[in-house]
Design an enzyme around this catalytic site. Structure first.
Site, short mmCIF file in Angstrom:
data_model
loop_
_atom_site.label_atom_id
_atom_site.label_comp_id
_atom_site.label_asym_id
_atom_site.label_seq_id
_atom_site.Cartn_x
_atom_site.Cartn_y
_atom_site.Cartn_z
N TYR A 24 -0.61 90.28 4.98
CA TYR A 24 0.26 91.13 4.16
C TYR A 24 1.74 91.08 4.57
O TYR A 24 2.57 91.75 3.96
CB TYR A 24 -0.24 92.58 4.18
CG TYR A 24 -1.64 92.71 3.63
CD1 TYR A 24 -1.91 92.41 2.30
CD2 TYR A 24 -2.71 93.10 4.44
CE1 TYR A 24 -3.19 92.50 1.78
CE2 TYR A 24 -4.00 93.20 3.94
CZ TYR A 24 -4.23 92.89 2.60
OH TYR A 24 -5.49 92.98 2.10
N ALA A 78 -7.93 97.92 -2.84
CA ALA A 78 -9.38 97.66 -2.91
C ALA A 78 -10.02 98.20 -4.18
O ALA A 78 -11.02 97.65 -4.66
CB ALA A 78 -10.07 98.25 -1.68
N HIS A 81 -11.06 96.03 -7.23
CA HIS A 81 -12.32 95.28 -7.31
C HIS A 81 -13.54 96.18 -7.54
O HIS A 81 -14.66 95.69 -7.58
CB HIS A 81 -12.50 94.47 -6.02
CG HIS A 81 -11.25 93.78 -5.58
ND1 HIS A 81 -10.63 92.82 -6.34
CD2 HIS A 81 -10.46 93.96 -4.48
CE1 HIS A 81 -9.53 92.41 -5.71
NE2 HIS A 81 -9.40 93.09 -4.59
N ASP A 88 -10.54 102.63 -17.00
CA ASP A 88 -10.62 103.55 -18.15
C ASP A 88 -9.32 104.33 -18.31
O ASP A 88 -8.82 104.50 -19.43
CB ASP A 88 -11.79 104.52 -17.98
CG ASP A 88 -13.15 103.88 -18.19
OD1 ASP A 88 -13.20 102.75 -18.72
OD2 ASP A 88 -14.16 104.50 -17.82
N LEU A 102 0.00 91.75 -3.32
CA LEU A 102 0.83 91.06 -2.32
C LEU A 102 0.24 89.69 -1.98
O LEU A 102 0.94 88.69 -1.91
CB LEU A 102 0.92 91.91 -1.05
CG LEU A 102 1.67 93.23 -1.22
CD1 LEU A 102 1.29 94.19 -0.10
CD2 LEU A 102 3.17 92.99 -1.24
N SER A 103 -1.07 89.67 -1.75
CA SER A 103 -1.74 88.42 -1.37
C SER A 103 -2.28 87.73 -2.62
O SER A 103 -2.39 88.35 -3.69
CB SER A 103 -2.89 88.73 -0.40
OG SER A 103 -3.88 89.52 -1.03
N ARG A 112 -12.92 89.48 -4.09
CA ARG A 112 -11.56 89.87 -4.52
C ARG A 112 -11.13 89.12 -5.79
O ARG A 112 -10.05 89.35 -6.30
CB ARG A 112 -10.55 89.60 -3.41
CG ARG A 112 -10.77 90.43 -2.16
CD ARG A 112 -9.66 90.21 -1.14
NE ARG A 112 -10.09 90.58 0.18
CZ ARG A 112 -10.04 91.82 0.69
NH1 ARG A 112 -9.54 92.79 -0.03
NH2 ARG A 112 -10.47 92.09 1.90
O1 CA2 Z 1 -2.97 91.74 -1.87
C1 CA2 Z 1 -2.96 92.90 -2.25
O2 CA2 Z 1 -1.94 93.50 -2.57
C2 CA2 Z 1 -4.29 93.69 -2.27
O3 CA2 Z 1 -4.26 94.56 -3.40
C3 CA2 Z 1 -4.32 94.48 -0.98
C4 CA2 Z 1 -5.63 95.23 -0.77
C5 CA2 Z 1 -6.83 94.32 -0.98
O4 CA2 Z 1 -8.03 95.09 -0.92
C6 CA2 Z 1 -6.78 93.58 -2.30
O5 CA2 Z 1 -7.89 92.71 -2.38
C7 CA2 Z 1 -5.50 92.78 -2.42
C8 CA2 Z 1 -5.70 95.82 0.64
C9 CA2 Z 1 -4.56 96.70 1.00
C10 CA2 Z 1 -4.68 97.08 2.45
O6 CA2 Z 1 -3.45 96.86 3.08
C11 CA2 Z 1 -3.41 96.80 4.44
C12 CA2 Z 1 -2.17 96.56 4.98
C13 CA2 Z 1 -2.06 96.46 6.34
C14 CA2 Z 1 -3.17 96.62 7.15
C15 CA2 Z 1 -4.39 96.87 6.60
C16 CA2 Z 1 -4.51 96.97 5.22
#
Ligand code: CA2
Length: 149
Positions: A24, A78, A81, A88, A102-103, A112
């Site tokens: 991230y 999260a 997913h 809705d 972000l990813s 994902r």
């Molecule tokens: O890539 C993204 O923005 C996600 O939405 C981020 C989610 C993930 O579950 C999605 O699949 C993709 C996770 C966010 C959690 O962010 C953290 C940041 C730092 C440390 C731990 C978690």
């Protein structure tokens, strides 16, 4: 009509910049808020930037956007997913939606690869880090101009 964009961030995004920098990056949620609100301002828009770990709160914010926002940018994290409730709410909202991550969720685990948010979104941006939020604001500003004319 209001010109505020509601920018919604889901669970654990408050941890940005503190853990998992290899996925991230080092940008914090406050950094994201700063670049997002600055870009909105360039378009003459306000950004109402929020984060919650609570699915119900996210749903309530989306419901409230029917009367308080011009459009929604959402990183449901999260819940992307898993959440039919968020889908809705977005579909009932009737506002333009841009989904951002972000990813690059398609380079990651297969669970994902599916998004419950995407069917409600005009567009999806992923894999570009903080720049994705800036591009989402640009796209929303363009959509809102088209809605007005
Ligand atoms: O890539 C993204 O923005 C996600 O939405 C981020 C989610 C993930 O579950 C999605 O699949 C993709 C996770 C966010 C959690 O962010 C953290 C940041 C730092 C440390 C731990 C978690």
């Amino acid at each position: 009509m209001t010109s505020a964009i509601l920018v919604i961030n889901g669970p654990n995004l408050n941890l940005l910049g503190t853990r998992e920098p290899e996925i991230y990056g080092t940008t914090t949620l406050d950094d994201l808020k700063a670049v997002t609100t600055a870009q909105a301002k360039r378009h003459g828009l306000a950004a109402d930037f929020r984060q919650s770990n609570d699915e119900g709160e996210l749903v309530t914010w989306i419901q409230d956007a029917r009367t308080s926002a011009a459009g929604i940018i959402i990183n449901a994290a999260a819940y992307t997913h898993t959440s039919v409730a968020i889908l809705d709410a977005l579909q009932a909202c009737g506002k333009p939606v841009i989904e951002v991550h972000l990813s690059n969720i398609f380079k990651r685990e297969s669970f994902r690869h599916h998004s419950y948010v995407s069917p409600a979104a005009t567009g999806v941006i992923c894999g570009l880090g903080a720049q994705g939020y800036v591009l989402a604001v640009d796209a929303m500003a363009d959509l809102l101009t088209k809605v007005k004319t």
